[in-house]
Design an enzyme around this catalytic site. Sequence first.
Site, PDB file in Angstrom:
ATOM      1  CB  THR A  30     -12.576  63.038   0.776  1.00 53.28           C
ATOM      2  OG1 THR A  30     -12.271  62.647   2.122  1.00 53.28           O
ATOM      3  CG2 THR A  30     -13.622  64.143   0.799  1.00 53.28           C
ATOM      4  CB  SER A 121     -12.662  51.545  11.309  1.00 56.21           C
ATOM      5  OG  SER A 121     -12.922  52.197  10.132  1.00 56.21           O
ATOM      6  CG  ASP A 167     -12.088  52.988   7.525  1.00 61.08           C
ATOM      7  OD1 ASP A 167     -12.234  54.224   7.611  1.00 61.08           O
ATOM      8  OD2 ASP A 167     -12.993  52.220   7.166  1.00 61.08           O
TER       9      ASP A 167
HETATM   10  P1  ADP Z   1     -16.888  48.301  10.550  1.00 57.61           P
HETATM   11  O1  ADP Z   1     -15.493  48.237  10.008  1.00 57.61           O
HETATM   12  O2  ADP Z   1     -17.484  49.668  10.398  1.00 57.61           O
HETATM   13  O3  ADP Z   1     -17.000  47.831  11.958  1.00 57.61           O
HETATM   14  P2  ADP Z   1     -17.325  46.329   8.531  1.00 57.61           P
HETATM   15  O4  ADP Z   1     -18.559  45.762   7.928  1.00 57.61           O
HETATM   16  O5  ADP Z   1     -16.325  46.945   7.628  1.00 57.61           O
HETATM   17  O6  ADP Z   1     -17.791  47.341   9.667  1.00 57.61           O
HETATM   18  O7  ADP Z   1     -16.552  45.196   9.336  1.00 57.61           O
HETATM   19  C1  ADP Z   1     -17.257  44.371  10.242  1.00 57.61           C
HETATM   20  C2  ADP Z   1     -16.796  42.928  10.065  1.00 57.61           C
HETATM   21  O8  ADP Z   1     -15.446  42.785  10.555  1.00 57.61           O
HETATM   22  C3  ADP Z   1     -17.597  41.931  10.861  1.00 57.61           C
HETATM   23  O9  ADP Z   1     -18.729  41.495  10.141  1.00 57.61           O
HETATM   24  C4  ADP Z   1     -16.594  40.799  11.065  1.00 57.61           C
HETATM   25  O10 ADP Z   1     -16.519  39.978   9.906  1.00 57.61           O
HETATM   26  C5  ADP Z   1     -15.287  41.543  11.173  1.00 57.61           C
HETATM   27  N1  ADP Z   1     -14.927  41.782  12.575  1.00 57.61           N
HETATM   28  C6  ADP Z   1     -14.811  42.969  13.205  1.00 57.61           C
HETATM   29  N2  ADP Z   1     -14.433  42.803  14.490  1.00 57.61           N
HETATM   30  C7  ADP Z   1     -14.290  41.484  14.684  1.00 57.61           C
HETATM   31  C8  ADP Z   1     -13.924  40.655  15.803  1.00 57.61           C
HETATM   32  N3  ADP Z   1     -13.612  41.174  16.992  1.00 57.61           N
HETATM   33  N4  ADP Z   1     -13.906  39.323  15.611  1.00 57.61           N
HETATM   34  C9  ADP Z   1     -14.220  38.774  14.429  1.00 57.61           C
HETATM   35  N5  ADP Z   1     -14.567  39.495  13.359  1.00 57.61           N
HETATM   36  C10 ADP Z   1     -14.613  40.819  13.467  1.00 57.61           C
HETATM   37 MG    MG Z   2     -14.913  48.437   7.986  1.00 51.48          MG
END
Ligand code: ADP
Ligand code: MG
Length: 377
Positions: A30, A121, A167
């Site tokens: 949404t 997120s 988010d």
């Molecule tokens: P979500 O937000 O649902 O976890 P996303 O695909 O939007 O999934 O985001 C995931 C991406 O964020 C990872 O592939 C990485 O690039 C980045 N990321 C998330 N947490 C970390 C972290 N602790 N260290 C480095 N990169 C991170």
């Molecule tokens: Mg994300």
Amino acid sequence: MTDEFERIFGAAPTGVWAAPGRVNLIGEHTDYNDGFVLPIALPHSVRVTAAPRTDGRLRLYSAQGDDRITDLPVAGLAPGAVASWAGYPAGVVWALREAGYQVGGADLYFDSDVPSGAGLSSSAALECATATAYRDLYELDLAPAELAVLSQRAENRFVGVPCGVMDQMASACCAEGAALFLDTRDLTQRQVPFRPGEQGIDLLVIDTRVKHDLGDGAYAALRAGCERAAELLGLAALRDLPVEGLSRALAALPAELGPLVRHVVTENGRVARAVELLDKGEFAALGPILTEGHASLRDDFEVSCPETDLAVATAVSAGALGARMTGGGFGGSVIALVPQQLTGTVEQAISAAFQAAGYAEPATFTATAAAGAHRVG
Ligand code: ADP
Ligand code: MG
């Protein structure tokens, strides 16, 4: 984390900040339709230990990253220039400067317990942790909502992910013990008490550990479909279609757009009903709204997948009050409201069902509503 910072960067940090992941109770898909959402922040967060730099360099290291320092000149940041995970924090610094904030370099060390890519997120937590640290390092007058919008811009424009604003708003603005009732059109918000544990109810989160590749392209296509439907209906956004106008709208639209519109309109209605119940402290009654929301995502919006459908169906048949996928879909996580005496039963039933289906073991945990981004040390 101070020790790690010093080991990596060779100097002492200024402080430590944290920004949480989230689960959305109801109001899915949404946020890019100017509609309503109701997330809570998770106790899981991205922590960043940070110090400013005077030489204009941005140096980034993550304990969950690529085992190296990414070193970038702040003045040279441009969309598309950083391909790795470092694009999320670098994008925030870029967005701050684009918005006119005179910020320079910094050393940032990240460590996180938000599962990455699980629909919880982690990306918004990474961005909001960066923005919150920068706010304090550079003494910026930056309200949480503005910090969220700049973080979203970083993800949209710098990283290139067309996400809505939920988010980042959740990570920046949530309060402990409350869900964030957010109008994504004008960002008006209200904290709605959410402490189901006081009534013997757990919020169980099931990370299915799957992420289907088709999700990335499908998200943009769904978004375009919603925007097309609004345009055909002569509306600024689908949020402007009241539920009473739904059947007339469905008759007027091409068949493939109807289910998208039906989901968005009924989902906004479910957020309104959920908020009414939470205001009355009726947590158990929220359950059926979750399950109804899942059916809409599965059958109308078509963003669920066999793993999330199985987790929801199994949770409900094992005694959950209600369950739904949370986040964009095509894998990710499921939430369930469960009477506390049945939480173990539900967890075991899901584990057994996944094993029988040949799926990987899901990760489950119970969550309480935590605080949004803040300084921790
Ligand atoms: P979500 O937000 O649902 O976890 P996303 O695909 O939007 O999934 O985001 C995931 C991406 O964020 C990872 O592939 C990485 O690039 C980045 N990321 C998330 N947490 C970390 C972290 N602790 N260290 C480095 N990169 C991170
Ligand atoms: Mg994300």
